[in-house]
Structure formats: structure tokens, C-alpha cells
Design a protein around this motif. Structure first.
Motif, mmCIF file in Angstrom:
data_model
loop_
_atom_site.group_PDB
_atom_site.id
_atom_site.type_symbol
_atom_site.label_atom_id
_atom_site.label_comp_id
_atom_site.label_asym_id
_atom_site.label_seq_id
_atom_site.Cartn_x
_atom_site.Cartn_y
_atom_site.Cartn_z
ATOM 1 N N TYR A 62 39.761 43.858 42.920
ATOM 2 C CA TYR A 62 39.732 43.907 41.459
ATOM 3 C C TYR A 62 38.353 44.303 40.924
ATOM 4 C CZ TYR A 62 44.301 41.657 41.359
ATOM 5 O OH TYR A 62 45.630 41.387 41.522
ATOM 6 N N TYR A 65 37.751 48.030 40.979
ATOM 7 C CA TYR A 65 38.452 48.711 39.894
ATOM 8 C C TYR A 65 37.740 48.510 38.565
ATOM 9 C CZ TYR A 65 42.474 50.466 42.438
ATOM 10 O OH TYR A 65 43.290 51.191 43.270
ATOM 11 N N LYS A 66 37.193 47.328 38.345
ATOM 12 C CA LYS A 66 36.441 47.072 37.095
ATOM 13 C C LYS A 66 35.229 48.000 37.009
ATOM 14 C CE LYS A 66 38.240 43.754 34.653
ATOM 15 N NZ LYS A 66 38.840 44.129 33.381
ATOM 16 N N GLU A 69 36.388 51.577 36.194
ATOM 17 C CA GLU A 69 36.858 51.745 34.812
ATOM 18 C C GLU A 69 35.738 52.131 33.862
ATOM 19 O OE1 GLU A 69 38.840 48.054 33.936
ATOM 20 O OE2 GLU A 69 40.605 48.602 35.112
ATOM 21 N N THR A 164 50.099 47.318 43.605
ATOM 22 C CA THR A 164 49.048 46.956 42.657
ATOM 23 C C THR A 164 48.015 48.078 42.540
ATOM 24 O OG1 THR A 164 49.379 44.630 43.214
ATOM 25 C CG2 THR A 164 47.351 45.172 42.054
ATOM 26 N N HIS A 165 47.688 48.726 43.655
ATOM 27 C CA HIS A 165 46.786 49.883 43.601
ATOM 28 C C HIS A 165 47.368 50.961 42.687
ATOM 29 C CE1 HIS A 165 43.414 49.367 46.351
ATOM 30 N NE2 HIS A 165 44.222 48.801 47.233
ATOM 31 N N ARG A 168 47.115 49.894 39.049
ATOM 32 C CA ARG A 168 45.743 49.948 38.539
ATOM 33 C C ARG A 168 45.250 51.388 38.418
ATOM 34 N NH1 ARG A 168 42.691 45.165 38.098
ATOM 35 N NH2 ARG A 168 41.308 46.588 37.008
#
Length: 180
Positions: A62, A65-66, A69, A164-165, A168
Motif C-alpha cells: 500500500y 502505491y501511495k 499516486e 487488489t493490484h 489500485r
């Protein structure tokens, strides 16, 4: 004569600028026009492969990914490309699923999504590269599979992580498409 030469040079220059802009736009045209469809197709195929969906605990990156972003467009495109490439490699490991469904998923991921993303990544080359954490993550997933002797239960867990990948990645795409 000199004025004609300057006019020709100016038109040539404008033509080259126009062509380079068109190439850049064409390369990422795939994201704005096709990614959403292909992404939905891959998620549907993954769901149809069967098995229950299990909650994922501590195995999903996670934080990575943050970070992505808030990165540049080039880094985000590069990241989407790398994740897709890693998923394709992960599913190269033999599994006991319906081979036709697995082949169909691999085909969409490798021949549609990955090729389109690579074309876009060429149009927006990333100056910085941060896929090492991502590669470590996918190596960990492969170790989990190997340790569990590629059991059905381990694949159910891995499929949930891949799902989930993909979800996201879609969120990154949603933010990304506004920049094109």
C-alpha cells in the motif's frame, strides 16, 4: 533566396514539432481510450478463474502505491507498466486453473495491457525508477507459492493480491487520464 530558405526551414521545424507532439499523444492515446476497457476485462477474467476471494493481510504494498499516486505522469506510467509485467511473470508459473482461462488472462495482460502501457511509457520516459520494491514484492509472492507447493489455497491468496493490484492500478489510471 535567403527568405525562401528561412521559410522552408521554418515549415520543416513546425512539421517536426507537430510530428513529435503527435507521437507523444499517440503513445498515450492508448491509456485514455483503451486502458479502462482492458483493465475491466482483466478483472472480470480474474474473477471468473474461480475460487473465493480472501482478505489480504500485510502482503500488499500500500505504501508503494501511495508514493506512486503523488509521482509524475512518467513515473506513474512506468509503474503501471512494471506492475503489469510482474503480474504476467507471476502467472507464468503453472497453476491448476482452467488453462484456457489462464491463457486468455495472460493474452489480455501481455498482448493488450502490457503492450499498450509500454507504448505509452516510451512516450513518457521516466527519469527516476523505483520498481525494486515492487520486484521484491512479487518475488515474495513467488516464494509464498513455492513454499506452499503451489497449492490451490496459496493461489487463491495470490489471486486476491493481484486483484487488489489491478484495482489500485485503475485508481492510478483514473488520476492519470486527467493529465493526458
Amino acid at each position: 533566396m535567403n527568405a525562401k530558405m528561412n521559410a522552408k526551414q521554418m515549415w520543416l521545424c513546425l512539421f517536426l514539432v507537430f510530428c513529435s507532439v503527435q507521437t507523444r499523444c499517440y503513445g498515450c492515446d492508448w491509456i485514455t481510450n483503451h486502458y479502462e476497457i482492458i483493465s475491466g476485462e482483466t478483472l472480470t477474467m480474474l474473477r471468473k478463474m474461480g475460487g473465493q476471494t480472501v482478505p489480504i493481510t500485510g502482503l500488499f504494498p500500500y505504501r508503494l502505491y501511495k508514493e506512486i499516486e503523488t509521482s509524475t505522469v512518467a513515473v506513474q506510467v512506468s509503474f503501471l507498466t512494471e506492475v503489469t509485467e510482474q503480474i504476467v511473470k507471476l502467472f507464468d508459473i503453472p497453476e491448476k486453473w482452467d488453462t484456457r482461462k489462464l491463457d486468455d488472462l495472460q493474452n489480455v495482460l501481455a498482448n493488450k495491457q502490457l503492450k499498450g502501457l509500454k507504448r505509452c511509457a516510451e512516450a513518457y520516459p521516466a527519469t527516476e525508477r523505483r520498481p525494486s520494491a515492487l520486484r521484491r514484492h512479487f518475488k515474495k509472492l513467488k516464494r509464498i507459492l513455492k513454499k506452499a507447493n503451489y497449492s490451490h489455497d496459496s493461489w487463491v491468496q495470490i489471486r486476491a493480491i493481484v486483484k487488489t493490484h489491478l484495482e489500485r492500478m485503475y485508481m492510478i489510471y483514473s488520476d492519470l487520464k486527467t493529465n493526458f
